[in-house]
Design a protein around this motif. Structure first.
Motif, PDB file in Angstrom:
ATOM      1  N   GLU A   1      22.687 -10.873   6.510  1.00  0.00           N
ATOM      2  CA  GLU A   1      21.400 -10.430   7.039  1.00  0.00           C
ATOM      3  C   GLU A   1      21.304  -8.903   6.944  1.00  0.00           C
ATOM      4  N   GLY A   2      20.201  -8.429   6.386  1.00  0.00           N
ATOM      5  CA  GLY A   2      19.979  -6.988   6.303  1.00  0.00           C
ATOM      6  C   GLY A   2      20.569  -6.318   5.073  1.00  0.00           C
ATOM      7  N   ASP A   3      21.407  -7.016   4.309  1.00  0.00           N
ATOM      8  CA  ASP A   3      21.945  -6.426   3.080  1.00  0.00           C
ATOM      9  C   ASP A   3      20.810  -6.150   2.089  1.00  0.00           C
ATOM     10  N   THR A   4      20.971  -5.080   1.328  1.00  0.00           N
ATOM     11  CA  THR A   4      19.935  -4.697   0.368  1.00  0.00           C
ATOM     12  C   THR A   4      20.106  -5.440  -0.951  1.00  0.00           C
ATOM     13  N   VAL A   5      19.029  -6.084  -1.384  1.00  0.00           N
ATOM     14  CA  VAL A   5      19.028  -6.766  -2.681  1.00  0.00           C
ATOM     15  C   VAL A   5      17.957  -6.122  -3.552  1.00  0.00           C
ATOM     16  N   LEU A   6      18.358  -5.607  -4.705  1.00  0.00           N
ATOM     17  CA  LEU A   6      17.424  -4.917  -5.596  1.00  0.00           C
ATOM     18  C   LEU A   6      16.969  -5.859  -6.703  1.00  0.00           C
ATOM     19  N   ILE A   7      15.659  -6.050  -6.776  1.00  0.00           N
ATOM     20  CA  ILE A   7      15.069  -6.978  -7.749  1.00  0.00           C
ATOM     21  C   ILE A   7      13.858  -6.293  -8.371  1.00  0.00           C
ATOM     22  N   PRO A   8      13.699  -6.351  -9.698  1.00  0.00           N
ATOM     23  CA  PRO A   8      12.494  -5.740 -10.289  1.00  0.00           C
ATOM     24  C   PRO A   8      11.234  -6.460  -9.811  1.00  0.00           C
ATOM     25  N   ASP A   9      10.080  -5.805  -9.971  1.00  0.00           N
ATOM     26  CA  ASP A   9       8.853  -6.418  -9.434  1.00  0.00           C
ATOM     27  C   ASP A   9       8.313  -7.553 -10.305  1.00  0.00           C
ATOM     28  N   LYS A  10       8.833  -7.704 -11.509  1.00  0.00           N
ATOM     29  CA  LYS A  10       8.563  -8.935 -12.263  1.00  0.00           C
ATOM     30  C   LYS A  10       9.751  -9.856 -11.987  1.00  0.00           C
ATOM     31  N   LEU A  11       9.497 -10.871 -11.202  1.00  0.00           N
ATOM     32  CA  LEU A  11      10.633 -11.675 -10.740  1.00  0.00           C
ATOM     33  C   LEU A  11      10.259 -13.133 -10.563  1.00  0.00           C
ATOM     34  N   TRP A  12      11.270 -13.966 -10.554  1.00  0.00           N
ATOM     35  CA  TRP A  12      11.099 -15.373 -10.227  1.00  0.00           C
ATOM     36  C   TRP A  12      10.919 -15.456  -8.711  1.00  0.00           C
ATOM     37  N   GLY A  13       9.791 -16.017  -8.274  1.00  0.00           N
ATOM     38  CA  GLY A  13       9.448 -16.027  -6.855  1.00  0.00           C
ATOM     39  C   GLY A  13      10.506 -16.655  -5.961  1.00  0.00           C
ATOM     40  N   ASN A  14      11.297 -17.554  -6.502  1.00  0.00           N
ATOM     41  CA  ASN A  14      12.289 -18.254  -5.687  1.00  0.00           C
ATOM     42  C   ASN A  14      13.357 -17.314  -5.116  1.00  0.00           C
ATOM     43  N   TYR A  15      13.550 -16.137  -5.742  1.00  0.00           N
ATOM     44  CA  TYR A  15      14.493 -15.160  -5.164  1.00  0.00           C
ATOM     45  C   TYR A  15      14.120 -14.848  -3.715  1.00  0.00           C
ATOM     46  N   ASN A  16      12.812 -14.827  -3.427  1.00  0.00           N
ATOM     47  CA  ASN A  16      12.377 -14.521  -2.060  1.00  0.00           C
ATOM     48  C   ASN A  16      12.846 -15.576  -1.066  1.00  0.00           C
ATOM     49  N   LEU A  17      12.737 -16.853  -1.461  1.00  0.00           N
ATOM     50  CA  LEU A  17      13.211 -17.927  -0.577  1.00  0.00           C
ATOM     51  C   LEU A  17      14.726 -17.849  -0.398  1.00  0.00           C
ATOM     52  N   ILE A  18      15.428 -17.703  -1.528  1.00  0.00           N
ATOM     53  CA  ILE A  18      16.892 -17.770  -1.514  1.00  0.00           C
ATOM     54  C   ILE A  18      17.498 -16.597  -0.740  1.00  0.00           C
ATOM     55  N   PHE A  19      17.055 -15.383  -1.071  1.00  0.00           N
ATOM     56  CA  PHE A  19      17.676 -14.196  -0.469  1.00  0.00           C
ATOM     57  C   PHE A  19      16.923 -13.710   0.769  1.00  0.00           C
ATOM     58  N   GLY A  20      15.596 -13.864   0.756  1.00  0.00           N
ATOM     59  CA  GLY A  20      14.794 -13.355   1.868  1.00  0.00           C
ATOM     60  C   GLY A  20      14.737 -14.327   3.034  1.00  0.00           C
ATOM     61  N   VAL A  21      14.059 -15.468   2.836  1.00  0.00           N
ATOM     62  CA  VAL A  21      13.837 -16.391   3.957  1.00  0.00           C
ATOM     63  C   VAL A  21      15.154 -16.992   4.449  1.00  0.00           C
ATOM     64  N   ARG A  22      15.996 -17.452   3.525  1.00  0.00           N
ATOM     65  CA  ARG A  22      17.231 -18.122   3.948  1.00  0.00           C
ATOM     66  C   ARG A  22      18.301 -17.154   4.441  1.00  0.00           C
ATOM     67  N   ARG A  23      18.463 -16.006   3.764  1.00  0.00           N
ATOM     68  CA  ARG A  23      19.580 -15.120   4.109  1.00  0.00           C
ATOM     69  C   ARG A  23      19.128 -13.823   4.780  1.00  0.00           C
ATOM     70  N   LYS A  24      17.819 -13.666   4.946  1.00  0.00           N
ATOM     71  CA  LYS A  24      17.268 -12.489   5.638  1.00  0.00           C
ATOM     72  C   LYS A  24      17.745 -11.162   5.035  1.00  0.00           C
ATOM     73  N   ALA A  25      17.820 -11.132   3.728  1.00  0.00           N
ATOM     74  CA  ALA A  25      18.203  -9.894   3.053  1.00  0.00           C
ATOM     75  C   ALA A  25      17.035  -8.919   3.092  1.00  0.00           C
ATOM     76  N   ASN A  26      17.362  -7.655   2.894  1.00  0.00           N
ATOM     77  CA  ASN A  26      16.360  -6.612   2.758  1.00  0.00           C
ATOM     78  C   ASN A  26      16.071  -6.461   1.262  1.00  0.00           C
ATOM     79  N   ILE A  27      15.026  -7.142   0.792  1.00  0.00           N
ATOM     80  CA  ILE A  27      14.733  -7.137  -0.647  1.00  0.00           C
ATOM     81  C   ILE A  27      13.911  -5.904  -1.012  1.00  0.00           C
ATOM     82  N   ILE A  28      14.391  -5.154  -1.991  1.00  0.00           N
ATOM     83  CA  ILE A  28      13.655  -3.967  -2.449  1.00  0.00           C
ATOM     84  C   ILE A  28      13.278  -4.163  -3.914  1.00  0.00           C
ATOM     85  N   HIS A  29      11.985  -4.004  -4.182  1.00  0.00           N
ATOM     86  CA  HIS A  29      11.512  -4.150  -5.559  1.00  0.00           C
ATOM     87  C   HIS A  29      11.327  -2.782  -6.203  1.00  0.00           C
TER      88      HIS A  29
END
Lengths: 431, 431
Positions: free
Chosen positions: B136-164
């Motif tokens: 939770e809170g770890d930073t995950v760097l993903i470009p702004d062209k992305l597969w939407g499922n990254y949000n579910l996997i890293f954001g909703v499920r693991r509460k990561a801090n996603i930065i585009h």
């Protein structure tokens, strides 16, 4: 919180706020995204000229595929093998499984429950249950005869507070043991109970009488403010070898019983249809007061969890199970296999009648499933296991220091007496 | 903490303490239980007389099965279909995939990495990565062209801090954008970076030159105390249509580069071998300083996660992929399919040369994969999508307010010009 998730939560709250409160943080935050999949579904209906939304490769109106793969299949179209299955599973399969469930569980008829959602077999159903309903520190009640994987799923992954109670009292299920475990955790408003009948490893399924008592005992606790999630792990459903056994899932009784009880039914073709490698199972839930809208909202959350862990489940497996359970010979073949296992069970029962064995072991109650367990008398189970393997080439499982599990499901009827005789002989040498 | 987990952690710490520190709470606590599976494996080797450990039903030395199921398969034994696969996947398949990986990624040769572990395709590999390495809170760097499922996997499920960060700069990958995103999060010692080349949805794969710059840019940050988990989502591996593209995974370069970098390679037969419904993928990892003992320890943790979420992956899928990639015709068929897709790509490129389109859209850079994206000029993407569907029967995906994605993978070469012409015509009507 994502706004779709907020809307789903409102729908559930409106029908039954207890169910909403039973959700974990992940459960509350979860949703199924409206993005590409949603637009793709719309295009599937409307794009009659060109559909450039599909995330697969298409060739001559079929999913692109290798001949070197297709040749391993018979009587299946490329679409039934190579396409993605929906996150919730193939629609027709879900309806077929629902119908089968009603046939096998007559008391479910007329009750309002969700349509079964396809999972990657029962473990996946358990881990979805854990993600949705088991927060860190939540109490999970499991009998002490249990499938070890519950510890990984609920303990290590979800940090639940797992409490064990003795499985048996005399020759039956320890209803009082469970009752005491609930009582002793007075300060826990929410409790998760896992039922697994026929039980792995003991091979015990509750009787009709025990079933009635269990349901009424748990229901009474709701008056004292308790809320329950009842997870029914029905992996070995149908493999009942004695007349007094309750022949349907406890889910039938809990599904619409009480607004403070949420019931989950987990099925798998794994053991029930002898398809261990297929990884196909079903997740069904029910609670009093939930309408179709809430079941749809909960389904979207479950689809979100599936999408966020494995995206979707095997298409060829789903297509074949769909054909299997709608085939004319399905019940006939199922009955044949049942009888083979029943005969092995009877052979175990007959073998154990030999009174000399009492010196060495006491069998735990068993009447169903794949397995049975022996309680050893002053013999170390691990020592016995090793000696049996090394000196006799016989493999058994030591489930504790003083207990062993024998899988009669994988022994021919002819070999069963020999197996127990060998265990006896080896144990005598140790004693 | 479970004592097996403690031992695994010690092994990893001894080789490379950075990798241990990169693990999440779940990752640190995870282990593969020594219980029934361990005893079962021992019995498989030694129980030459009777083996009563197996949790399946056996009949005449084969897994029990229905004729109504077996008839859907060809040239596969019952064991190749019905048995459970190991939690880590079929051993031979894992070795075959490793060999394939070395052929396709020559710079991996001689580097010390784990044996690939079988997953339920790439999403499962991503969610295992998230469980193991994203707290939770770890930073995950993903470009702004992305597969939407990254949000579910890293954001909703693991509460990561996603930065585009913006995917493109000019006609290439935005290396500076990623560099700034790393710099701007100075206080984060640990960072997770996801690379997905060819990219979904843009269809862009980095060039060799960009690859070199990326690797060296990230490596420099380790001098400033940063630690990285580099997740390479290689879903569309091999579908490269231009000569300047880096034709191997960045994993080859990161795998043994630096003790402060842990690299993960996620493969799937899903897109690469056109087996979307099969759900078979591979998880491989590498870091400098890790020996075979550590890879084994990490593998046991990964097996624990797999066992605790889905137990194991489809057996028929694994058996068939095993046969496919060891067949003589595999590379030939793969090349044929590649050429079909390459021709569609070329047709898209040629179509887009028409200068009139500049009024309506600007294509984003693309050179690979299944998709390409158009940046619309003052046209609402959702409005265009709906109108195209309703008035023209053409389906596209709106990936943002001003961007659309076109999957040329599912369009015949003949239809491609027509599709873009229709989009153009419809957009003109809106404008």
């Amino acid at each position: 919180m994502n706004e779709i998730a907020t809307k789903l939560n409102e729908i559930i709250k409106n029908d039954n706020s207890n169910v909403y409160e039973l959700l974990t943080d992940i459960g509350k935050n979860m949703y199924f995204p409206r993005g590409i999949l949603f637009q793709g579904a719309e295009a599937k209906r409307k794009a009659d000229k060109f559909n450039a939304t599909i995330g697969i490769a298409i060739e001559e109106d079929n999913p692109m595929h290798f001949k070197q793969v297709y040749k391993y299949f018979n009587n299946l179209t490329p679409k039934e093998i190579f396409n993605y299955a929906p996150a919730s599973g193939k629609e027709n399969l879900r309806h077929l499984w629902y119908k089968k469930m009603i046939v096998d569980n007559p008391n479910l008829k007329g009750k309002q429950v969700s349509l079964p959602i396809v999972t990657n077999a029962i473990t996946h159903g358990l881990s979805i249950s854990a993600d949705l309903f088991v927060n860190e520190g939540d109490t999970v009640l499991i009998p002490d005869k249990l499938w070890g994987n519950y510890n990984l799923i609920f303990g290590v992954r979800r940090k639940a507070n797992i409490i064990h109670y003795p499985t048996f009292k005399g020759n039956g299920f320890n209803i009082d043991g469970l009752k005491n475990a609930i009582k002793n955790n007075e300060n826990q408003e929410k409790m998760i109970i896992i039922f697994n009948f026929p039980n792995n490893p003991s091979g015990y399924a509750i009787t009709e009488e025990e079933g009635k008592k269990l349901v009424s005992m748990i229901n009474k606790f709701t008056d004292q403010g308790k809320k329950f999630v009842i997870i029914n792990d029905d992996a070995y459903f149908g493999l009942y070898y004695e007349p007094e056994i309750l022949k349907e899932s406890l889910f039938s009784y809990f599904a619409n019983l009480n607004e403070r009880i949420l019931a989950i039914k987990l099925d798998g073709v794994t053991k029930e249809e002898f398809l261990w490698g297929f990884r196909t199972g079903f997740f069904t839930l029910g609670s009093k007061g939930l309408t179709e809208k809430s079941y749809d909202a909960l389904q979207q959350k479950i689809m979100g969890i599936i999408r966020g862990t494995i995206s979707n489940c095997s298409m060829p497996s789903q297509s074949i199970v769909e054909k299997l359970i709608s085939s004319d010979d399905y019940r006939k073949e199922q009955q044949e296999k049942f009888e083979t296992l029943h005969n092995r069970y009877t052979e175990v029962k007959n073998t154990l009648k030999n009174s000399k064995y009492k010196e060495i072991w006491e069998p735990y109650p068993f009447n169903s499933g794949y397995f049975m367990c022996l309680k050893l008398k002053n013999i170390n189970a691990e020592e016995l296991r090793k000696k049996l393997l090394d000196n006799y080439g016989v493999g058994i499982i030591a489930t504790s220091d003083s207990e062993i599990r024998i899988a009669f499901s994988c022994l021919s009827k002819d070999s069963i007496q020999d197996v127990f005789e060998t265990i006896y002989k080896c144990a005598k040498e140790i004693k």
